[in-house]
Design an enzyme around this catalytic site. Sequence first.
Site, PDB file in Angstrom:
ATOM      1  N   LYS A  13       0.830  -1.215   0.000  1.00  0.00           N
ATOM      2  CA  LYS A  13       0.000   0.000   0.000  1.00  0.00           C
ATOM      3  C   LYS A  13       0.862   1.262   0.000  1.00  0.00           C
ATOM      4  O   LYS A  13       0.635   2.179  -0.771  1.00  0.00           O
ATOM      5  CB  LYS A  13      -0.905   0.041   1.250  1.00  0.00           C
ATOM      6  N   ARG A  88      -9.009   1.304   8.859  1.00  0.00           N
ATOM      7  CA  ARG A  88      -8.664  -0.091   9.132  1.00  0.00           C
ATOM      8  C   ARG A  88      -9.788  -0.805   9.853  1.00  0.00           C
ATOM      9  O   ARG A  88      -9.665  -1.994  10.143  1.00  0.00           O
ATOM     10  CB  ARG A  88      -7.411  -0.137   9.983  1.00  0.00           C
ATOM     11  N   ARG A 127      11.517  -5.948   4.563  1.00  0.00           N
ATOM     12  CA  ARG A 127      11.262  -4.501   4.432  1.00  0.00           C
ATOM     13  C   ARG A 127      12.285  -3.714   5.252  1.00  0.00           C
ATOM     14  O   ARG A 127      12.589  -4.058   6.382  1.00  0.00           O
ATOM     15  CB  ARG A 127       9.853  -4.156   4.916  1.00  0.00           C
ATOM     16  N   ARG A 160      11.597  -2.358  10.940  1.00  0.00           N
ATOM     17  CA  ARG A 160      10.628  -1.860  11.927  1.00  0.00           C
ATOM     18  C   ARG A 160      10.395  -2.898  13.018  1.00  0.00           C
ATOM     19  O   ARG A 160      10.336  -4.091  12.729  1.00  0.00           O
ATOM     20  CB  ARG A 160       9.294  -1.569  11.223  1.00  0.00           C
ATOM     21  N   ARG A 171      -0.488  -9.170  13.266  1.00  0.00           N
ATOM     22  CA  ARG A 171      -1.056  -8.097  12.431  1.00  0.00           C
ATOM     23  C   ARG A 171      -1.923  -8.682  11.314  1.00  0.00           C
ATOM     24  O   ARG A 171      -2.934  -8.083  10.929  1.00  0.00           O
ATOM     25  CB  ARG A 171       0.073  -7.239  11.843  1.00  0.00           C
TER      26      ARG A 171
HETATM   27  P1  ADP Z   1       2.299  -1.756   3.242  1.00  0.00           P
HETATM   28  O1  ADP Z   1       2.348  -0.243   3.155  1.00  0.00           O
HETATM   29  O2  ADP Z   1       1.083  -2.347   2.590  1.00  0.00           O
HETATM   30  O3  ADP Z   1       2.504  -2.270   4.648  1.00  0.00           O
HETATM   31  P2  ADP Z   1       4.864  -1.621   1.799  1.00  0.00           P
HETATM   32  O4  ADP Z   1       4.529  -0.740   0.646  1.00  0.00           O
HETATM   33  O5  ADP Z   1       5.706  -1.040   2.879  1.00  0.00           O
HETATM   34  O6  ADP Z   1       3.521  -2.315   2.395  1.00  0.00           O
HETATM   35  O7  ADP Z   1       5.563  -2.943   1.201  1.00  0.00           O
HETATM   36  C1  ADP Z   1       5.989  -4.004   2.074  1.00  0.00           C
HETATM   37  C2  ADP Z   1       7.341  -4.537   1.615  1.00  0.00           C
HETATM   38  O8  ADP Z   1       7.214  -5.179   0.341  1.00  0.00           O
HETATM   39  C3  ADP Z   1       8.396  -3.429   1.424  1.00  0.00           C
HETATM   40  O9  ADP Z   1       9.656  -3.959   1.769  1.00  0.00           O
HETATM   41  C4  ADP Z   1       8.314  -3.124  -0.056  1.00  0.00           C
HETATM   42  O10 ADP Z   1       9.535  -2.585  -0.532  1.00  0.00           O
HETATM   43  C5  ADP Z   1       8.002  -4.496  -0.658  1.00  0.00           C
HETATM   44  N1  ADP Z   1       7.141  -4.408  -1.845  1.00  0.00           N
HETATM   45  C6  ADP Z   1       6.172  -3.496  -2.138  1.00  0.00           C
HETATM   46  N2  ADP Z   1       5.601  -3.768  -3.330  1.00  0.00           N
HETATM   47  C7  ADP Z   1       6.204  -4.887  -3.793  1.00  0.00           C
HETATM   48  C8  ADP Z   1       6.042  -5.697  -4.976  1.00  0.00           C
HETATM   49  N3  ADP Z   1       5.116  -5.388  -5.914  1.00  0.00           N
HETATM   50  N4  ADP Z   1       6.825  -6.785  -5.105  1.00  0.00           N
HETATM   51  C9  ADP Z   1       7.738  -7.110  -4.158  1.00  0.00           C
HETATM   52  N5  ADP Z   1       7.946  -6.407  -3.034  1.00  0.00           N
HETATM   53  C10 ADP Z   1       7.187  -5.311  -2.845  1.00  0.00           C
HETATM   54  P1  AMP Z   2       1.243   0.729   8.928  1.00  0.00           P
HETATM   55  O1  AMP Z   2       2.454   1.585   8.808  1.00  0.00           O
HETATM   56  O2  AMP Z   2       0.074   1.230   8.135  1.00  0.00           O
HETATM   57  O3  AMP Z   2       1.529  -0.738   8.697  1.00  0.00           O
HETATM   58  O4  AMP Z   2       0.764   0.847  10.475  1.00  0.00           O
HETATM   59  C1  AMP Z   2       1.609   0.406  11.533  1.00  0.00           C
HETATM   60  C2  AMP Z   2       0.768   0.273  12.802  1.00  0.00           C
HETATM   61  O5  AMP Z   2       0.208   1.552  13.178  1.00  0.00           O
HETATM   62  C3  AMP Z   2      -0.431  -0.677  12.709  1.00  0.00           C
HETATM   63  O6  AMP Z   2      -0.065  -2.032  12.916  1.00  0.00           O
HETATM   64  C4  AMP Z   2      -1.324  -0.122  13.839  1.00  0.00           C
HETATM   65  O7  AMP Z   2      -0.842  -0.523  15.124  1.00  0.00           O
HETATM   66  C5  AMP Z   2      -1.098   1.385  13.729  1.00  0.00           C
HETATM   67  N1  AMP Z   2      -2.085   2.004  12.802  1.00  0.00           N
HETATM   68  C6  AMP Z   2      -1.824   2.607  11.601  1.00  0.00           C
HETATM   69  N2  AMP Z   2      -2.955   3.033  11.028  1.00  0.00           N
HETATM   70  C7  AMP Z   2      -3.972   2.668  11.865  1.00  0.00           C
HETATM   71  C8  AMP Z   2      -5.395   2.799  11.824  1.00  0.00           C
HETATM   72  N3  AMP Z   2      -6.019   3.369  10.791  1.00  0.00           N
HETATM   73  N4  AMP Z   2      -6.107   2.309  12.880  1.00  0.00           N
HETATM   74  C9  AMP Z   2      -5.504   1.743  13.925  1.00  0.00           C
HETATM   75  N5  AMP Z   2      -4.178   1.564  14.022  1.00  0.00           N
HETATM   76  C10 AMP Z   2      -3.408   2.030  13.005  1.00  0.00           C
END
Ligand code: ADP
Ligand code: AMP
Length: 214
Positions: A13, A88, A127, A160, A171
Amino acid sequence: MKIIMLGAPGAGKGTQAKMIADKYSIPHVSTGDIFRANIKNGTALGMEAKKYMDQGQLVPDELTVKILLDRVAQEDCKNGYVLDGFPRTIPQAEVLDKALTELGDSIDYAINVDVPDENIINRMSGRRACVACGATYHIVHIPTKVEGICDRCGAELILRDDDKPETVKKRLDVYHTQTQPLIDYYTAKGVLREVDGTKDMKDVFADIVKLLEQ
Ligand code: ADP
Ligand code: AMP
């Protein structure tokens, strides 16, 4: 244009939201990034949010909703935004809808980035996030030019705390019970769009652009 990114943690995302924000010149609003910035700055909100985030739980709706509504009320959001990680829960979506309806507005697209759970653990353990600018990479799929250093700003990259495998499993459970119902919620509103998030990130982005511009 007001866009919501839906999908499991690690589905991509944030990666796609940043690209959408750049292409369409709209802000990328990530509640996770807002919480992490507060944790880094040691604010009361950050301390409270950290208790939940470290456990893989959601931060309570009362806290999250206020932060999001304050953010999207800012001047730079008036022509649209891409929300990443919000809503969420169904109550969060309802509050957002109500606030938008009062402004005579609504969400244009909710894009579900679909990635099966099997791929998620691998993505999250690989990541790496920049401590300074929040850019994200993947040690195998999206590597930096110099290992451990952000391509964009040169700062250090970290794993992270909540990307450790045990927390990721929690999660994913939370995602399936509390967040996945939003797919039906936005389908019923006629704004849900699906993309296959297992493709290469550039191909996922091309699919998103196609659906936004059709
Ligand atoms: P989210 O915001 O949904 O938690 P991220 O955008 O941070 O996810 O992506 C999670 C991990 O996967 C990161 O390390 C990112 O660089 C990697 N990633 C994102 N898109 C792709 C893809 N299409 N293919 C492989 N790895 C990806
Ligand atoms: P993210 O970076 O979106 O993966 O969010 C990391 C963490 O932040 C999540 O696992 C939740 O603990 C908290 N968080 C982020 N966005 C929300 C939301 N909309 N509602 C509740 N918790 C959130």
